[in-house]
Design an enzyme around this catalytic site. Structure first.
Site, PDB file in Angstrom:
ATOM      1  N   SER A 161     106.071 -27.997 -52.955  1.00  9.85           N
ATOM      2  CA  SER A 161     107.168 -27.037 -52.947  1.00  9.85           C
ATOM      3  C   SER A 161     107.833 -26.994 -51.582  1.00  9.85           C
ATOM      4  O   SER A 161     107.198 -27.259 -50.558  1.00  9.85           O
ATOM      5  CB  SER A 161     106.663 -25.638 -53.286  1.00  9.85           C
ATOM      6  N   ASP A 162     109.128 -26.648 -51.567  1.00 10.05           N
ATOM      7  CA  ASP A 162     109.713 -26.237 -50.297  1.00 10.05           C
ATOM      8  C   ASP A 162     108.993 -24.958 -49.874  1.00 10.05           C
ATOM      9  O   ASP A 162     108.372 -24.262 -50.688  1.00 10.05           O
ATOM     10  CB  ASP A 162     111.222 -26.013 -50.444  1.00 10.05           C
ATOM     11  N   TRP A 163     109.088 -24.641 -48.599  1.00  9.21           N
ATOM     12  CA  TRP A 163     108.300 -23.539 -48.028  1.00  9.21           C
ATOM     13  C   TRP A 163     108.738 -22.195 -48.610  1.00  9.21           C
ATOM     14  O   TRP A 163     109.896 -21.813 -48.519  1.00  9.21           O
ATOM     15  CB  TRP A 163     108.419 -23.570 -46.515  1.00  9.21           C
TER      16      TRP A 163
END
Length: 786
Positions: A216-218
């Protein structure tokens, strides 16, 4: 794996251990894995501060070389930088497309074209992974703007999604087997990218047969079972998140099959195996070493693009030059947000050109280009004890007791609140001395209640967030200033009180008070009149080119356009250097003699610009983005969602495709445009096969300098519902008078369309255009029945 770990132990490995690390697990021999942001350098495990690392030219500038060899070299260099820091995965490349020129993060991405972006990404990935460091393709998918970036719903029809926005990812997976992919913040057709089973599982892992890890993106993951079942493998950052115990419970409740957990873990273990493969030891050049300096200067210069030139470029060494503009003395070498790194130095254009021409250069600071305060530079703030550039920082608990101390160097004048303190700080105290006297703007940057003292004055202000973006305090912290008169060596002190649990980045502001615009322009005009050539450096800043914020216009900020007009009216010859990673408007274009687009050129930027202006290195770049002639004059413009939805209504007709189809006015400069420092003749163009996949043309250097030519091949289908598209390119570097036969094989993935749930090959009917950009087509070859 199943017998060694129970379910909670497996699940625990699927959320990060910290901001940029993954948990080790001795029971199965899994070591800690380290990740780092990497668009323009390998920053390491901290967002701010940290070691000095190499600052590369931005991705758009590197892409402008139209050279997969360059992309591979950059990947290899980044692998060296990562290995030196013990980093296993570099979070890049960014291969979202330049859909609208307003996109604030375009400077991190390669281009508006899916083939060019994909081919360069594949080469970059090979450069990293051939040397044992994993790449991470980002951001999957339809993530072309920053406005409402955590919630925006990108609405894209299936054919456009596959033919345009997924294609760079498909190429990088098929041609380079990228070891990881990052799922984006946005929604796609109503579903969060981290829950996009159609994309992650059906297409990427299913149709493409992808074996790697999807991360995932952060803070992008907001669900438990839906994201796990969709194909997301790893949640970042950690140590907490929406998986953990909730995912264990979801498996026990039958919402997620344990086989899904095993698949996620298997992909994580494959990544660990891949990045642990030993590579031959090689000494890594230091960020400030002569080897790195030479590489970075060459890489930056070869992507710089000559947009117009009536013969004034390259400059003669006996020329006297009036060098004008804030960007000349404070050259912007990188964009904002997670692309920022802490370089050992940054060379301005003024420094670079003066090194080569000496007293022949007169430098004049131009007009103000920023609205927001910026951290104090090395010439305006020194450590209060050592006198070296930098500042002193102490962090305190609520009772005033000391929690930690930091001494920051000039290259790192912003501090982030880290996790290695005994407790969360409630106050940060910062101090520096002001080596220059006079009227100064001083202040602070960061969220909290500030008290700033200098020159016998005290300023108090409260700075808060202006958006709902959780990253604003780190990516774009607010600032404020007060005007003071100080003696040389005066002490600047500030204290900021944080709310409980407050986070972000903090720094001091110290700079001379802004000059009156009329006076600034007047000094520039006087210098221009006295010189043979005026070189005006203009551009954007991290206020426009940054993560989390989109642009609202392509106009240059401040009074830069007025400055160029005034200088051009007074000077014998005028050259404009554009220090920006993305398109800008040029209302003064007809008044100047040459324009050099310099991008965001990295830590050797000033040396690279100087070498390009003098012809020591040829600026042989070709544009990777179409430059519109006016605001709104592009096929896709708005980046502002309506009721949360951002319609990709232009379909596949983005950038040059839409301009060529008449869906937007003719641009100022076409995708692929670039003059270099020579002239070229094309002859004997021919199709080499029945279907038009292969073409050849003879190119002759008809100018007086050795130069590099890029032969671009576009396919214009006979079916007008299909846009023209780049299908391949080739290059030749030739001495004056030399000729070469350039053969180009088109990529078959650009000769298909998505229809009724299947790929269908486009009929070989239409035209092949051999061009120096679509504004300069040199040969048209008919194929098929067209």
């Amino acid at each position: 794996m199943d017998s060694a770990l129970d379910l909670p132990a497996k699940v625990a490995l699927l959320t990060g251990a910290s901001m940029f690390t993954l948990r080790p697990e001795p029971a199965i021999g899994l070591p800690e894995l380290r990740l780092s942001d990497g668009p323009t350098g390998v920053r390491g495990l901290t967002f701010s501060g940290g070691p000095a690392v190499t600052l590369f030219p931005n991705a758009t500038l590197l892409a402008s070389a139209w050279n997969t060899g360059t992309a591979y070299e950059v990947g290899r260099m980044l692998a060296e930088e990562a290995s030196a820091q013990g980093i296993h995965v570099v979070l890049g490349p960014t291969i979202n497309l330049h859909r609208s020129p307003l996109g604030g993060r375009l400077f991190e991405a390669y281009s508006e074209d899916p083939l060019l972006s994909g081919a360069l990404a594949a080469a970059y990935v090979r450069g990293l992974q051939d040397h044992g460091v994993g790449a991470c393709l980002k951001h999957l998918v339809a993530n072309e703007s920053e406005t409402e970036r955590h919630t925006v719903d990108s609405v894209v029809d299936e054919a456009t999604l596959r033919e345009v926005y997924l294609l760079p990812f498909e190429i990088a997976v098929a041609d380079a087997d990228a070891w990881s992919i990052m799922a984006a913040y946005n929604r796609v057709n109503g579903t969060p990218a981290t829950e996009q089973r159609h994309v992650l599982t059906e297409i990427v892992k299913g149709e493409w047969g992808y074996r790697g890890l999807v991360v995932s993106d952060w803070w992008a993951t907001t669900s438990t079972a839906p994201s796990a079942n969709a194909g997301l493998d790893l949640v970042m950052p950690g140590p907490v998140g929406p998986w953990g115990d909730r995912l264990v419970d979801a498996v026990k409740a039958g919402e997620v099959d344990e086989a899904v957990i095993d698949d996620h873990l298997g992909r994580l273990l494959l990544l660990a195996e891949r990045v642990s493969t030993p590579r031959p030891a090689r000494e890594v050049p230091a960020p400030d070493s002569p080897a790195r300096r030479a590489q970075l200067t060459r890489l930056a210069a070869e992507g710089m693009t000559v947009l117009t030139n009536d013969g004034v470029l390259p400059l003669r060494r006996e020329t006297t030059v009036a060098l004008v503009g804030r960007h000349a003395v404070d050259t912007v070498d990188m964009g904002g947000g997670s692309a920022q790194v802490n370089p050992p130095y940054q060379v301005s254009v003024a420094e670079g050109l003066t090194e080569l021409l000496g007293d022949a250069v007169t430098v004049v600071d131009g007009v103000e280009v920023r609205e927001r305060p910026v951290p104090a530079g090395p010439e305006f703030a020194v450590h209060p004890s050592t006198g070296e550039p930098g500042m002193r920082v102490t962090l305190h608990a609520a009772d005033g007791s000391l929690l930690g101390e930091r001494d920051l160097a000039a290259t790192s004048t912003m501090i982030g609140i880290d996790d290695d303190l005994p407790e969360a700080p409630r106050a940060v105290r910062l101090s520096a001395r002001l080596p220059r006297g006079g009227r100064m703007l001083v202040g602070g940057i960061g969220v909290g209640r500030w008290e700033v003292r200098a020159g016998g004055r005290t300023g108090r202000f409260e700075l808060g967030l202006t958006s709902g973006d959780v990253g604003e305090a780190v990516l774009r912290p607010p600032g404020d200033t007060l005007l003071v008169d100080v003696e040389p060596g005066a002490l600047l002190e500030a204290e900021v009180t944080l709310e409980p649990g407050g986070r972000g980045r903090y720094g001091l502001v110290a700079r001379p008070a802004p000059e009156d615009v009329t006076e600034a322009v007047g000094r520039a005009v006087a210098a221009a009149r006295a010189a043979d050539v005026a070189v005006v450096v203009v551009g954007l800043t991290e206020e426009q080119e940054t993560e989390a914020v989109d642009k609202t216009t392509l106009r240059l900020p401040g009074a830069q356009d007025d400055l160029v007009r005034a200088v051009a009216a007074a000077a014998r010859r005028t050259v404009v250097v554009v220090n920006a990673g993305t398109p800008v408007l040029m209302p003064w274009l007809e008044q100047v003699d040459a324009v050099l687009w310099a991008g965001l050129p990295g830590q050797e930027g000033g040396h690279a610009v100087a070498a390009a202006l003098l012809g020591d290195l040829e600026p042989a770049g070709r544009l990777v983005t179409t430059f519109p002639a006016a605001d709104g004059a592009s096929p896709a413009w708005s980046v502002t969602p309506v009721d949360g939805r951002l319609e990709y209504a232009e379909g596949p007709f983005i950038g040059y495709r839409g301009h060529e189809a008449g869906r937007a006015p003719a641009p100022a400069f076409w995708f692929g445009h670039g003059l270099g420092y020579s002239t070229w003749d094309y002859s004997d163009a021919a199709v080499l096969d029945d279907n038009g996949h292969q073409v050849a043309v003879t190119v002759t250097n008809t100018g007086g300098r050795t130069s590099r030519e890029v032969v671009q091949v576009y396919f214009r289908p006979a079916d007008e519902r299909q846009p023209v598209r780049l299908v391949g390119w080739g290059a030749a570097t030739l001495e004056p008078g030399q000729s070469a036969r350039v053969e180009v094989t088109g990529d078959p993935r650009l000769r298909r369309r998505w229809e009724s749930g299947n790929w269908v090959e486009l009929p070989p009917d239409g035209e092949l255009l051999l061009a120096r950009g679509l504004g300069d087509v040199r040969a048209t070859l008919r194929i098929g029945s067209a």
